[in-house]
Design a protein around this motif. Structure first.
Motif, PDB file in Angstrom:
ATOM      1  N   SER A  62       0.873  -1.172   0.000  1.00  0.00           N
ATOM      2  CA  SER A  62       0.000   0.000   0.000  1.00  0.00           C
ATOM      3  C   SER A  62       0.903   1.213   0.000  1.00  0.00           C
ATOM      4  O   SER A  62       1.877   1.263   0.750  1.00  0.00           O
ATOM      5  CB  SER A  62      -0.871   0.029   1.254  1.00  0.00           C
ATOM      6  OG  SER A  62      -1.829  -0.979   1.218  1.00  0.00           O
ATOM      7  N   ASP A  64       2.447   4.712   0.912  1.00  0.00           N
ATOM      8  CA  ASP A  64       2.398   5.606   2.065  1.00  0.00           C
ATOM      9  C   ASP A  64       1.862   6.961   1.581  1.00  0.00           C
ATOM     10  O   ASP A  64       1.629   7.143   0.374  1.00  0.00           O
ATOM     11  CB  ASP A  64       3.780   5.704   2.727  1.00  0.00           C
ATOM     12  CG  ASP A  64       4.853   6.305   1.832  1.00  0.00           C
ATOM     13  OD1 ASP A  64       4.535   7.124   0.947  1.00  0.00           O
ATOM     14  OD2 ASP A  64       6.037   5.967   2.030  1.00  0.00           O
ATOM     15  N   PRO A  65       1.650   7.917   2.473  1.00  0.00           N
ATOM     16  CA  PRO A  65       1.072   9.199   2.046  1.00  0.00           C
ATOM     17  C   PRO A  65       1.867   9.921   0.949  1.00  0.00           C
ATOM     18  O   PRO A  65       1.278  10.479   0.023  1.00  0.00           O
ATOM     19  CB  PRO A  65       1.037  10.024   3.337  1.00  0.00           C
ATOM     20  CG  PRO A  65       0.891   8.990   4.420  1.00  0.00           C
ATOM     21  CD  PRO A  65       1.711   7.824   3.938  1.00  0.00           C
ATOM     22  N   GLU A  66       3.191   9.851   1.033  1.00  0.00           N
ATOM     23  CA  GLU A  66       4.026  10.502   0.008  1.00  0.00           C
ATOM     24  C   GLU A  66       3.870   9.802  -1.343  1.00  0.00           C
ATOM     25  O   GLU A  66       3.739  10.454  -2.391  1.00  0.00           O
ATOM     26  CB  GLU A  66       5.492  10.486   0.456  1.00  0.00           C
ATOM     27  CG  GLU A  66       6.427  11.248  -0.456  1.00  0.00           C
ATOM     28  CD  GLU A  66       7.855  11.233   0.060  1.00  0.00           C
ATOM     29  OE1 GLU A  66       8.748  10.811  -0.705  1.00  0.00           O
ATOM     30  OE2 GLU A  66       8.081  11.622   1.218  1.00  0.00           O
ATOM     31  N   GLN A  67       3.878   8.485  -1.310  1.00  0.00           N
ATOM     32  CA  GLN A  67       3.709   7.707  -2.542  1.00  0.00           C
ATOM     33  C   GLN A  67       2.302   7.898  -3.122  1.00  0.00           C
ATOM     34  O   GLN A  67       2.131   7.966  -4.340  1.00  0.00           O
ATOM     35  CB  GLN A  67       3.973   6.226  -2.266  1.00  0.00           C
ATOM     36  CG  GLN A  67       5.411   5.913  -1.911  1.00  0.00           C
ATOM     37  CD  GLN A  67       5.573   4.507  -1.378  1.00  0.00           C
ATOM     38  OE1 GLN A  67       4.669   3.961  -0.733  1.00  0.00           O
ATOM     39  NE2 GLN A  67       6.737   3.908  -1.625  1.00  0.00           N
ATOM     40  N   THR A  68       1.321   8.001  -2.237  1.00  0.00           N
ATOM     41  CA  THR A  68      -0.050   8.226  -2.694  1.00  0.00           C
ATOM     42  C   THR A  68      -0.152   9.561  -3.425  1.00  0.00           C
ATOM     43  O   THR A  68      -0.771   9.645  -4.498  1.00  0.00           O
ATOM     44  CB  THR A  68      -1.038   8.193  -1.507  1.00  0.00           C
ATOM     45  OG1 THR A  68      -0.984   6.901  -0.901  1.00  0.00           O
ATOM     46  CG2 THR A  68      -2.459   8.485  -1.946  1.00  0.00           C
ATOM     47  N   ALA A  69       0.467  10.592  -2.854  1.00  0.00           N
ATOM     48  CA  ALA A  69       0.435  11.914  -3.493  1.00  0.00           C
ATOM     49  C   ALA A  69       1.086  11.858  -4.875  1.00  0.00           C
ATOM     50  O   ALA A  69       0.568  12.431  -5.842  1.00  0.00           O
ATOM     51  CB  ALA A  69       1.126  12.935  -2.607  1.00  0.00           C
ATOM     52  N   GLU A  86     -10.070   9.652  -5.077  1.00  0.00           N
ATOM     53  CA  GLU A  86      -8.677   9.245  -4.853  1.00  0.00           C
ATOM     54  C   GLU A  86      -8.562   7.862  -4.230  1.00  0.00           C
ATOM     55  O   GLU A  86      -7.705   7.074  -4.629  1.00  0.00           O
ATOM     56  CB  GLU A  86      -7.957  10.289  -4.003  1.00  0.00           C
ATOM     57  CG  GLU A  86      -7.747  11.601  -4.727  1.00  0.00           C
ATOM     58  CD  GLU A  86      -6.975  12.632  -3.912  1.00  0.00           C
ATOM     59  OE1 GLU A  86      -6.512  12.317  -2.792  1.00  0.00           O
ATOM     60  OE2 GLU A  86      -6.827  13.760  -4.412  1.00  0.00           O
ATOM     61  N   ALA A  87      -9.410   7.550  -3.260  1.00  0.00           N
ATOM     62  CA  ALA A  87      -9.329   6.234  -2.608  1.00  0.00           C
ATOM     63  C   ALA A  87      -9.567   5.117  -3.620  1.00  0.00           C
ATOM     64  O   ALA A  87      -8.896   4.083  -3.591  1.00  0.00           O
ATOM     65  CB  ALA A  87     -10.335   6.142  -1.461  1.00  0.00           C
ATOM     66  N   VAL A  90      -6.462   4.728  -5.805  1.00  0.00           N
ATOM     67  CA  VAL A  90      -5.396   4.003  -5.107  1.00  0.00           C
ATOM     68  C   VAL A  90      -5.718   2.513  -5.036  1.00  0.00           C
ATOM     69  O   VAL A  90      -4.841   1.669  -5.247  1.00  0.00           O
ATOM     70  CB  VAL A  90      -5.166   4.593  -3.692  1.00  0.00           C
ATOM     71  CG1 VAL A  90      -4.217   3.727  -2.886  1.00  0.00           C
ATOM     72  CG2 VAL A  90      -4.621   6.018  -3.794  1.00  0.00           C
ATOM     73  N   SER A 140       5.564   4.961  -8.573  1.00  0.00           N
ATOM     74  CA  SER A 140       5.164   5.579  -7.310  1.00  0.00           C
ATOM     75  C   SER A 140       5.309   4.666  -6.102  1.00  0.00           C
ATOM     76  O   SER A 140       5.768   5.104  -5.052  1.00  0.00           O
ATOM     77  CB  SER A 140       3.727   6.095  -7.401  1.00  0.00           C
ATOM     78  OG  SER A 140       2.831   5.040  -7.639  1.00  0.00           O
TER      79      SER A 140
END
Length: 143
Positions: A62, A64-69, A86-87, A90, A140
């Motif tokens: 999954s 992380d927040p940085e990778q998600t951005a 966005e969810a 992802v 990413s």
């Protein structure tokens, strides 16, 4: 007179049968006890000792927040409709990553990505856009 007698007897039988049907009949005390008792079951086995090993993960990372951005930015560049939710974007990216980790052929991964992301806010994608989605997922968080 015999006919009248049979009619009265038949009516009486129907009344008694109707009352029995409405009340469900009465069970004897023994029948009530028999139906109230649970069936005999095998004794429960003692629980196995819990494993000290950590539970195995699905193998699909999954972000992380940085990778998600980074993923959301990349997908938004390919097609803004991809990131309206966005969810969901992802979650679909994790499914693409699952295909990558399963070492499926590149054409299959690309085709599955196209299928996953098409629909709703993105009516259709080109093969180039599908390939770009796979690249975005890999770069990413699913490298």
């Amino acid at each position: 007179m015999q006919r009248k007698t049979w009619v009265v007897i038949g009516a009486g039988v129907l009344v008694v049968a109707g009352i029995g049907a409405l009340t469900g009949g009465e069970d004897s005390e023994k029948e009530k006890e028999d139906t109230a008792k649970p069936a005999a079951t095998a004794p429960a086995k003692p629980a196995d000792k819990p494993s000290k090993e950590a539970p195995k993960s699905s193998g699909v990372p999954s972000p992380d927040p940085e990778q998600t951005a980074a993923l959301i930015r990349a997908l938004g560049t390919i097609e803004p409709g991809l990131v309206v939710k966005e969810a969901r974007a992802v979650d679909r990216a994790r499914n693409v990553c699952s295909d990558i980790k399963a070492e499926k052929p590149a054409a299959t991964v690309q085709g599955n990505a196209k299928t996953r992301y098409e629909g709703g806010t993105v009516p259709s994608l080109t093969d180039k856009q599908a390939a770009d989605i796979v690249t975005a997922v890999k770069s990413s968080f699913c490298g």
